[in-house]
Write a protein that holds these residues in place. Sequence first.
Motif, PDB file in Angstrom:
ATOM      1  N   LYS A  37       0.797  -1.212   0.099  1.00 19.45           N
ATOM      2  CA  LYS A  37      -0.023   0.075  -0.043  1.00 19.45           C
ATOM      3  C   LYS A  37       0.744   1.210   0.039  1.00 19.45           C
ATOM      4  O   LYS A  37       0.807   2.237  -0.606  1.00 19.45           O
ATOM      5  CB  LYS A  37      -1.025  -0.067   1.231  1.00 19.45           C
ATOM      6  CG  LYS A  37      -1.747   1.397   1.263  1.00 19.45           C
ATOM      7  CD  LYS A  37      -2.657   1.072   2.440  1.00 19.45           C
ATOM      8  CE  LYS A  37      -3.779   2.553   2.419  1.00 19.45           C
ATOM      9  NZ  LYS A  37      -4.565   2.506   3.658  1.00 19.45           N
TER      10      LYS A  37
ATOM     11  N   ASN B  99     -13.541   3.610   8.263  1.00 21.51           N
ATOM     12  CA  ASN B  99     -12.579   3.546   7.193  1.00 21.51           C
ATOM     13  C   ASN B  99     -11.709   2.326   7.430  1.00 21.51           C
ATOM     14  O   ASN B  99     -11.330   1.766   6.316  1.00 21.51           O
ATOM     15  CB  ASN B  99     -11.220   4.677   7.340  1.00 21.51           C
ATOM     16  CG  ASN B  99     -11.384   5.737   6.666  1.00 21.51           C
ATOM     17  OD1 ASN B  99     -12.694   6.011   6.124  1.00 21.51           O
ATOM     18  ND2 ASN B  99     -10.609   6.836   6.664  1.00 21.51           N
TER      19      ASN B  99
ATOM     20  N   LYS C 175      -4.903  -3.658   7.700  1.00 22.99           N
ATOM     21  CA  LYS C 175      -5.644  -2.434   7.699  1.00 22.99           C
ATOM     22  C   LYS C 175      -5.532  -1.827   9.383  1.00 22.99           C
ATOM     23  O   LYS C 175      -5.910  -0.815   9.568  1.00 22.99           O
ATOM     24  CB  LYS C 175      -6.935  -2.626   7.213  1.00 22.99           C
ATOM     25  CG  LYS C 175      -7.054  -2.869   5.720  1.00 22.99           C
ATOM     26  CD  LYS C 175      -6.367  -1.799   4.867  1.00 22.99           C
ATOM     27  CE  LYS C 175      -6.278  -2.079   3.573  1.00 22.99           C
ATOM     28  NZ  LYS C 175      -5.634  -1.118   2.868  1.00 22.99           N
TER      29      LYS C 175
ATOM     30  N   ASN D 218     -12.206  -0.048   3.981  1.00 23.23           N
ATOM     31  CA  ASN D 218     -10.886  -0.600   3.396  1.00 23.23           C
ATOM     32  C   ASN D 218     -10.829  -2.105   3.441  1.00 23.23           C
ATOM     33  O   ASN D 218     -10.380  -2.603   2.764  1.00 23.23           O
ATOM     34  CB  ASN D 218      -9.805   0.155   4.133  1.00 23.23           C
ATOM     35  CG  ASN D 218      -9.760   1.644   3.786  1.00 23.23           C
ATOM     36  OD1 ASN D 218     -10.299   2.056   2.822  1.00 23.23           O
ATOM     37  ND2 ASN D 218      -9.108   2.411   4.674  1.00 23.23           N
TER      38      ASN D 218
END
Length: 275
Positions: free
Chosen positions: A41, A92, A130, A96
């Motif tokens: 990422k 979020n 995440k 995600n």
Amino acid sequence: MNFKEEIVIEPGKNWFAESVRELIRYKDLLYFMVIRGIKAKYAQSVLGVSWAIIQPLFTTVVFTIIFGNLVKVSSDGMPYILFSFSGMVIWNYFSNTLTEASNSVVQNASMITKVYFPRIILPLSAAFSKLLDFVIGLAVLIGFLLYFQVVPSLNVLWLPVVVLVMLLFSLGIGSFLSALAVQYRDVKHALSFVVQILMYACPVVYPSSVIPEQYQLLYALNPMVGVIEGFRAAFIPTLAFPYMQFGIGALVSMAVFVGGTAYFNKFERKFADVA
């Protein structure tokens, strides 16, 4: 005479216990998949992990201007930017994780067709990777609490439980979608705008108290309602912990986790053929 040893991998009778045992055996692979997800990422990114701060913070500023200042949406007596950002930290992570987990099997199709490993590692690594963004967002939230001189109450002890429920629900939905995306590739395209719509079905930009009393029980069936409100109550001392909403959401989350992973396990053997 030449004898060839043939090894046949078959699912066990208790798929859940077998999955746990295999995850323990392949824990190193899970670790490296999580690290790979984090590096992928932020690789060749100028701002790096700063994007984990910029994204929710910028969205929060926009929401504060529109919903807090112009529309005058209630924030249960707290500064709207603090109210909104605390919801965005949770949302979020959830959104995600769904995006990454739903694409995890398809993106690793070449790996699946070449070597055996517990396929559940793919959505699981997406959910764990995440958590770094979540921790960074949590650190920014603590900065907001210090700025507004807000001291959390004993409800902060509920934080690990809230995070666990968030993780179970995200992984359950992510596992289901990742298996579904192998069979139907349009899941990826549909998910992008479905997630945006779902945000307004959760108390991110508004408190759950604006929902009429007769619909509160139905509203609580969405686990993210109890998770978001529970997360806020863990840090904001003026908010009571939503035991009813969180309890219902926790039960639904466990059911979704079991159902999602069971669906994943059922179609796992077909991944190599259609991925």
